[in-house]
Design a protein around this motif. Structure first.
Motif, mmCIF file in Angstrom:
data_model
loop_
_atom_site.group_PDB
_atom_site.id
_atom_site.type_symbol
_atom_site.label_atom_id
_atom_site.label_comp_id
_atom_site.label_asym_id
_atom_site.label_seq_id
_atom_site.Cartn_x
_atom_site.Cartn_y
_atom_site.Cartn_z
ATOM 1 N N UNK A 102 11.947 -67.658 -9.910
ATOM 2 C CA UNK A 102 12.213 -66.616 -8.912
ATOM 3 C C UNK A 102 11.291 -66.777 -7.708
ATOM 4 N N UNK A 103 10.024 -67.037 -7.988
ATOM 5 C CA UNK A 103 9.042 -67.206 -6.913
ATOM 6 C C UNK A 103 9.380 -68.426 -6.066
ATOM 7 N N UNK A 104 9.784 -69.511 -6.703
ATOM 8 C CA UNK A 104 10.177 -70.712 -5.977
ATOM 9 C C UNK A 104 11.315 -70.421 -5.001
ATOM 10 N N UNK A 105 12.287 -69.654 -5.451
ATOM 11 C CA UNK A 105 13.441 -69.373 -4.592
ATOM 12 C C UNK A 105 13.095 -68.398 -3.468
ATOM 13 N N UNK A 106 12.073 -67.599 -3.650
ATOM 14 C CA UNK A 106 11.622 -66.715 -2.565
ATOM 15 C C UNK A 106 10.860 -67.505 -1.494
ATOM 16 N N UNK A 107 10.387 -68.675 -1.862
ATOM 17 C CA UNK A 107 9.622 -69.529 -0.944
ATOM 18 C C UNK A 107 10.226 -70.936 -0.952
ATOM 19 N N UNK A 108 11.521 -70.981 -0.762
ATOM 20 C CA UNK A 108 12.265 -72.220 -0.954
ATOM 21 C C UNK A 108 11.818 -73.321 -0.007
ATOM 22 N N UNK A 109 11.629 -73.008 1.270
ATOM 23 C CA UNK A 109 11.230 -74.046 2.224
ATOM 24 C C UNK A 109 9.887 -74.649 1.874
ATOM 25 N N UNK A 110 8.946 -73.806 1.460
ATOM 26 C CA UNK A 110 7.618 -74.319 1.111
ATOM 27 C C UNK A 110 7.692 -75.270 -0.083
ATOM 28 N N UNK A 111 8.530 -74.952 -1.053
ATOM 29 C CA UNK A 111 8.640 -75.846 -2.209
ATOM 30 C C UNK A 111 9.458 -77.089 -1.888
ATOM 31 N N UNK A 112 10.385 -76.980 -0.966
ATOM 32 C CA UNK A 112 11.060 -78.191 -0.494
ATOM 33 C C UNK A 112 10.053 -79.123 0.188
ATOM 34 N N UNK A 113 9.150 -78.551 0.943
ATOM 35 C CA UNK A 113 8.106 -79.356 1.583
ATOM 36 C C UNK A 113 7.216 -80.019 0.538
ATOM 37 N N UNK A 114 6.789 -79.259 -0.450
ATOM 38 C CA UNK A 114 5.916 -79.811 -1.484
ATOM 39 C C UNK A 114 6.590 -80.934 -2.254
ATOM 40 N N UNK A 115 7.878 -80.772 -2.533
ATOM 41 C CA UNK A 115 8.587 -81.736 -3.363
ATOM 42 C C UNK A 115 8.998 -82.989 -2.608
ATOM 43 N N UNK A 116 9.460 -82.820 -1.375
ATOM 44 C CA UNK A 116 10.108 -83.935 -0.678
ATOM 45 C C UNK A 116 9.454 -84.352 0.634
ATOM 46 N N UNK A 117 8.458 -83.600 1.083
ATOM 47 C CA UNK A 117 7.873 -83.908 2.394
ATOM 48 C C UNK A 117 6.357 -84.017 2.374
ATOM 49 N N UNK A 118 5.759 -84.074 1.193
ATOM 50 C CA UNK A 118 4.295 -84.020 1.113
ATOM 51 C C UNK A 118 3.631 -85.380 0.910
ATOM 52 N N UNK A 119 4.419 -86.461 0.872
ATOM 53 C CA UNK A 119 3.809 -87.784 0.673
ATOM 54 C C UNK A 119 2.823 -88.067 1.803
ATOM 55 N N UNK A 120 1.620 -88.487 1.423
ATOM 56 C CA UNK A 120 0.565 -88.724 2.406
ATOM 57 C C UNK A 120 -0.415 -87.582 2.508
ATOM 58 N N UNK A 121 -0.179 -86.492 1.769
ATOM 59 C CA UNK A 121 -1.100 -85.362 1.750
ATOM 60 C C UNK A 121 -1.682 -85.201 0.347
ATOM 61 N N UNK A 122 -2.669 -84.333 0.236
ATOM 62 C CA UNK A 122 -3.276 -84.070 -1.073
ATOM 63 C C UNK A 122 -2.363 -83.250 -1.973
ATOM 64 N N UNK A 123 -1.239 -82.801 -1.449
ATOM 65 C CA UNK A 123 -0.306 -81.993 -2.231
ATOM 66 C C UNK A 123 0.777 -82.827 -2.907
ATOM 67 N N UNK A 124 0.764 -84.127 -2.675
ATOM 68 C CA UNK A 124 1.857 -84.965 -3.150
ATOM 69 C C UNK A 124 2.029 -84.886 -4.662
ATOM 70 N N UNK A 125 0.932 -84.771 -5.398
ATOM 71 C CA UNK A 125 0.988 -84.698 -6.855
ATOM 72 C C UNK A 125 0.650 -83.288 -7.345
ATOM 73 N N UNK A 126 1.139 -82.282 -6.641
ATOM 74 C CA UNK A 126 0.773 -80.903 -6.975
ATOM 75 C C UNK A 126 1.198 -80.513 -8.385
ATOM 76 N N UNK A 127 2.223 -81.152 -8.918
ATOM 77 C CA UNK A 127 2.694 -80.809 -10.265
ATOM 78 C C UNK A 127 1.638 -81.130 -11.320
ATOM 79 N N UNK A 128 0.754 -82.077 -11.046
ATOM 80 C CA UNK A 128 -0.248 -82.477 -12.031
ATOM 81 C C UNK A 128 -1.106 -81.301 -12.488
ATOM 82 N N UNK A 129 -1.453 -80.399 -11.581
ATOM 83 C CA UNK A 129 -2.296 -79.262 -11.948
ATOM 84 C C UNK A 129 -1.530 -78.289 -12.840
ATOM 85 N N UNK A 130 -0.263 -78.082 -12.569
ATOM 86 C CA UNK A 130 0.547 -77.220 -13.431
ATOM 87 C C UNK A 130 0.675 -77.822 -14.829
ATOM 88 N N UNK A 131 0.837 -79.125 -14.892
ATOM 89 C CA UNK A 131 0.910 -79.817 -16.184
ATOM 90 C C UNK A 131 -0.403 -79.655 -16.942
#
Length: 209
Positions: A102-131
């Motif tokens: 639900x939270x992801x869909x409320x902030x859809x653009x931000x998560x699209x950025x994290x998933x598909x537009x973050x290569x080259x930033x420190x956020x590129x592997x953001x899923x690692x912390x959730x794991x």
């Protein structure tokens, strides 16, 4: 120090979001963002430091809030006694996943950025912390309800990390595939059932509801 003009930061962030979504982090242009926001590149540097600082200003607050929510869900479950954890694991896990989606869909653009537009930033592997968080609390759960000693061996450690990574990557696929929230709900339900079956099958303890 010169007073910053009201509204410029907001315009920069709005235009930057569009530019990053369209071109990705590496190909995004601060000149193009400044022009679209009717300001100068210098005003971007003054407010956000550099391009990654600008990207961070868009995605980091949203990601931090999601991480806080995730830890809170895990902690609330961990504070239950062992019998309650064993009884409520399925419902609590599924409910927590739904909250995050639900939270992801409320902030859809931000998560699209994290998933598909973050290569080259420190956020590129953001899923690692959730794991990392999920694996840590999975071990706590397994210990609380009395899983076999095998849970401490090296193979189990690798397996938990791999399947947890797979689960999170699969959850975020709802955004990559452009699913509606309704479609995502059905997909996530099937995904949770799929991973839960595997968990009980491998570790041989407990029963799925």
């Amino acid at each position: 120090m010169a007073k910053q003009i009201e509204g410029v930061s907001e315009r920069i962030l709005d235009c930057a979001k569009i530019e990053f979504l369209d071109k990705g982090y590496q190909d995004a242009s601060l000149r193009a963002i400044a022009a679209a926001a009717k300001t100068s590149t210098n005003s971007i540097y003054v407010r956000f430091g550099d391009k990654e600082g600008l990207f961070s200003a868009i995605v980091e607050p949203v990601l931090n809030r999601m991480t806080e929510m995730f830890i809170k869900i895990q902690e609330e479950f961990h504070q239950m006694d062992s019998s309650a954890q064993a009884e409520k694991m399925t419902d609590y896990s599924d409910g927590g996943t739904s909250v995050l989606v639900d939270y992801m869909y409320k902030h859809l653009d931000e998560f699209r950025l994290l998933l598909d537009s973050s290569y080259g930033t420190r956020f590129h592997n953001f899923i690692d912390e959730l794991v990392r968080i999920e694996v840590e609390y999975t071990y706590k759960y397994m210990e609380a309800v009395g899983y076999p000693e095998r849970m401490g061996d090296a193979m189990t450690e690798k397996l938990l990390h791999i399947v947890t990574t797979s689960r999170f990557e699969s959850i975020f696929e709802v955004i990559r595939h452009g699913m509606s929230r309704e479609e995502a709900a059905e997909y996530i339900d099937l995904l949770c059932r799929y991973h839960r079956k595997g968990f009980f099958e491998v570790f041989g303890f407990g029963k799925e509801k």
